[in-house]
Write an enzyme that holds these catalytic residues in place. Structure first.
Site, PDB file in Angstrom:
ATOM      1  N   SER A   1      52.796  39.292  61.956  1.00 48.05           N
ATOM      2  CA  SER A   1      53.284  40.076  60.808  1.00 48.05           C
ATOM      3  C   SER A   1      54.803  39.997  60.675  1.00 48.05           C
ATOM      4  O   SER A   1      55.527  39.931  61.667  1.00 48.05           O
ATOM      5  CB  SER A   1      52.882  41.543  60.998  1.00 48.05           C
ATOM      6  OG  SER A   1      53.581  42.373  60.092  1.00 48.05           O
TER       7      SER A   1
ATOM      8  N   TYR B   1      55.760  39.538  54.315  1.00 46.98           N
ATOM      9  CA  TYR B   1      55.933  40.618  53.339  1.00 46.98           C
ATOM     10  C   TYR B   1      57.194  40.247  52.586  1.00 46.98           C
ATOM     11  O   TYR B   1      58.291  40.304  53.132  1.00 46.98           O
ATOM     12  CB  TYR B   1      56.135  41.964  54.040  1.00 46.98           C
ATOM     13  CG  TYR B   1      54.874  42.704  54.392  1.00 46.98           C
ATOM     14  CD1 TYR B   1      53.829  42.820  53.480  1.00 46.98           C
ATOM     15  CD2 TYR B   1      54.745  43.349  55.623  1.00 46.98           C
ATOM     16  CE1 TYR B   1      52.684  43.528  53.802  1.00 46.98           C
ATOM     17  CE2 TYR B   1      53.605  44.058  55.944  1.00 46.98           C
ATOM     18  CZ  TYR B   1      52.576  44.144  55.033  1.00 46.98           C
ATOM     19  OH  TYR B   1      51.454  44.841  55.352  1.00 46.98           O
TER      20      TYR B   1
ATOM     21  N   THR C   1      51.525  37.992  51.759  1.00 48.06           N
ATOM     22  CA  THR C   1      50.685  39.142  51.404  1.00 48.06           C
ATOM     23  C   THR C   1      51.037  39.627  50.004  1.00 48.06           C
ATOM     24  O   THR C   1      52.193  39.946  49.712  1.00 48.06           O
ATOM     25  CB  THR C   1      50.862  40.269  52.445  1.00 48.06           C
ATOM     26  OG1 THR C   1      50.401  39.774  53.703  1.00 48.06           O
ATOM     27  CG2 THR C   1      50.050  41.500  52.065  1.00 48.06           C
TER      28      THR C   1
ATOM     29  N   LYS D   1      47.404  36.253  50.655  1.00 43.70           N
ATOM     30  CA  LYS D   1      46.491  37.252  51.224  1.00 43.70           C
ATOM     31  C   LYS D   1      46.436  38.488  50.336  1.00 43.70           C
ATOM     32  O   LYS D   1      47.478  38.974  49.871  1.00 43.70           O
ATOM     33  CB  LYS D   1      46.998  37.644  52.614  1.00 43.70           C
ATOM     34  CG  LYS D   1      46.263  38.799  53.291  1.00 43.70           C
ATOM     35  CD  LYS D   1      46.767  38.990  54.715  1.00 43.70           C
ATOM     36  CE  LYS D   1      46.044  40.091  55.460  1.00 43.70           C
ATOM     37  NZ  LYS D   1      46.520  41.438  55.186  1.00 43.70           N
TER      38      LYS D   1
ATOM     39  N   HIS E   1      43.109  44.640  52.520  1.00 45.73           N
ATOM     40  CA  HIS E   1      44.042  45.212  53.496  1.00 45.73           C
ATOM     41  C   HIS E   1      43.358  46.300  54.337  1.00 45.73           C
ATOM     42  O   HIS E   1      43.954  47.312  54.695  1.00 45.73           O
ATOM     43  CB  HIS E   1      45.246  45.810  52.744  1.00 45.73           C
ATOM     44  CG  HIS E   1      46.557  45.726  53.477  1.00 45.73           C
ATOM     45  ND1 HIS E   1      47.572  44.902  53.080  1.00 45.73           N
ATOM     46  CD2 HIS E   1      47.033  46.373  54.577  1.00 45.73           C
ATOM     47  CE1 HIS E   1      48.620  45.058  53.886  1.00 45.73           C
ATOM     48  NE2 HIS E   1      48.307  45.940  54.813  1.00 45.73           N
TER      49      HIS E   1
END
Ligand code: FNR
Length: 383
Positions: free
Chosen positions: A122, A145, A171, A256, A280
């Site tokens: 992440s 992100y 994402t 995603k 999510h």
């Protein structure tokens, strides 16, 4: 076999064998804040439940006498986005893991690598990506992100590429955080913690946006955290931004958080090599379609043009078979290994992943399946 043979001598496994029991033990053991962060979803949490219920509503039709029941008869390996995996499974990107355990991401990366599967790191990791990479073997991807600041996004993607990531997963479902009552009730926002910003603190572009180096004082660190929160999420992204990422890296790019076939087509048209069908884990739009219900139409829309992955609701080996039979090329596995991490660190992650792999392998064999390419819609009963 290891477990049954150990049982002959009276030994039982130290950790529970199912996702539900791992969650239960984590509920009893972890801090209230850590458990709320992992287990919580948005609003009524009905999408989180429907993710799991959707899997329970599908039925595998086992075939007999096909020679697949012997363990050495099976080949679970796949290649997804150019990454070779011993089974079609990667650990899902999960941020702020420092709340759950120390040395979290290197533990997850090395556990996945030991078992031959992949891991997705992440953006909000608690250890800088360059310090996670050496433990993570060859099969790790980086999740982006995309911050409001495009230069920072570019820097993160270039760093991940230089550190050896094999794909970038952007994402799309988190321009902002969902309404998450369990975190709200405790009055804490996990993302307001320094545990989630290691990749920012180590980033030259991010640091150039700060007046004072965050290491200088507790107050400077607080300002760095607030600066990251201020930059978190980007409301302006469009499918064509996939092209922008592709200018920053030669790695395959997946998007995603895709739930509509038209959105899948649009990002693939813009150059995405993969889509991850995901809500999510029910943490964003409560009431949204379950990921499994979204999968079939997206797989049809994408066809052979891109890889299709799925997460949200995988809890057992048969869930992996159902996802693959419904059109996925691979899955991301989420919460269960996070509970394992909280309960026993790296050994807990190995345990949770190993249970899923063993369950998947045995269930494939018993269903008469000896390779991943045999898993198609004919494996499932008509609904
Ligand atoms: C997530 N997820 C997530 N996704 C992402 O793209 N970046 C992230 O940093 C995080 N962080 C995160 C934290 C926690 C605690 C959870 C539970 C989830 C979503 C994750 O990648 C995946 O989509 C879900 O976990 C899938 O749902 P299940 O199967 O875990 O319920």
């Amino acid at each position: 076999n290891e477990i049954y043979l150990g049982g002959l001598g009276g030994a039982v496994p130290e950790l529970p064998m199912t996702a539900a029991e791992l969650e239960q033990q984590a509920r009893e053991t972890l801090s209230a804040a850590a458990f709320a962060y992992i287990a919580g979803s948005s609003s009524t949490e009905r999408t989180a439940r429907s993710n799991v219920d959707a899997f329970a509503s599908r039925r595998i039709v086992p075939r007999m006498w096909r020679g697949a029941s012997a363990p050495d008869a099976r080949d679970l390996s796949v290649e997804v986005l150019g990454t070779r995996l011993a089974a079609p499974i990667l650990t899902a990107p999960v941020g702020v893991l420092g709340m759950v355990h120390t040395d979290a991401e290197p533990s997850v990366g090395s556990a996945a690598s030991e078992l031959g599967i992949g891991s997705v790191l992440s953006t909000a990791s608690s250890t800088a990506l360059e310090d996670v990479a050496p433990s993570s073997g060859e099969n790790w991807w980086f999740q982006l992100y995309w911050p409001a600041d495009h230069e920072l996004a570019e820097s993160l993607v270039r760093r991940a590429t230089a550190a050896g990531a094999k794909a970038i997963v952007v994402t799309a479902d988190t321009p902002g955080m969902g309404w998450r009552p369990r975190d709200l009730t405790l009055g804490h926002l996990p993302f307001l913690k320094a545990e989630g910003i290691a990749n920012y603190l180590s980033d030259p572009v991010f640091r150039s946006r700060l007046a004072t180096p965050p290491e200088e004082s507790a107050e400077a660190m607080q300002i760095a955290v607030l600066t990251w929160v201020g930059m978190f999420g980007n409301h302006t992204l469009r499918p064509s931004d996939v092209e922008r990422v592709r200018q920053w890296t030669d790695l395959p790019v997946a998007v995603k958080g895709v739930l509509h076939p038209d959105d899948a087509r649009a990002v693939v048209d813009a150059g995405a090599a993969g889509v991850v069908v995901s809500n999510h884990g029910g943490r964003q739009v409560d009431g949204s379609i379950s990921s499994l219900d979204a999968l079939g139409p997206i797989a049809d829309a994408v066809g052979d043009r891109a890889a299709v992955l799925l997460d949200s609701g995988i809890r057992s080996g048969s869930d992996v078979i159902v996802a693959l039979a419904s059109g996925a090329d691979a899955v991301f596995y989420g919460r269960p290994w996070v509970y394992g991490l909280g309960l026993a660190g790296r050994a807990g992650v190995v345990h949770a992943l190993w249970c899923l792999l063993a369950d998947f392998d045995l269930t494939m064999g018993l269903a008469g399946l000896s390779s991943i390419k045999e898993i198609d819609r004919s494996v499932l009963a008509d609904r």
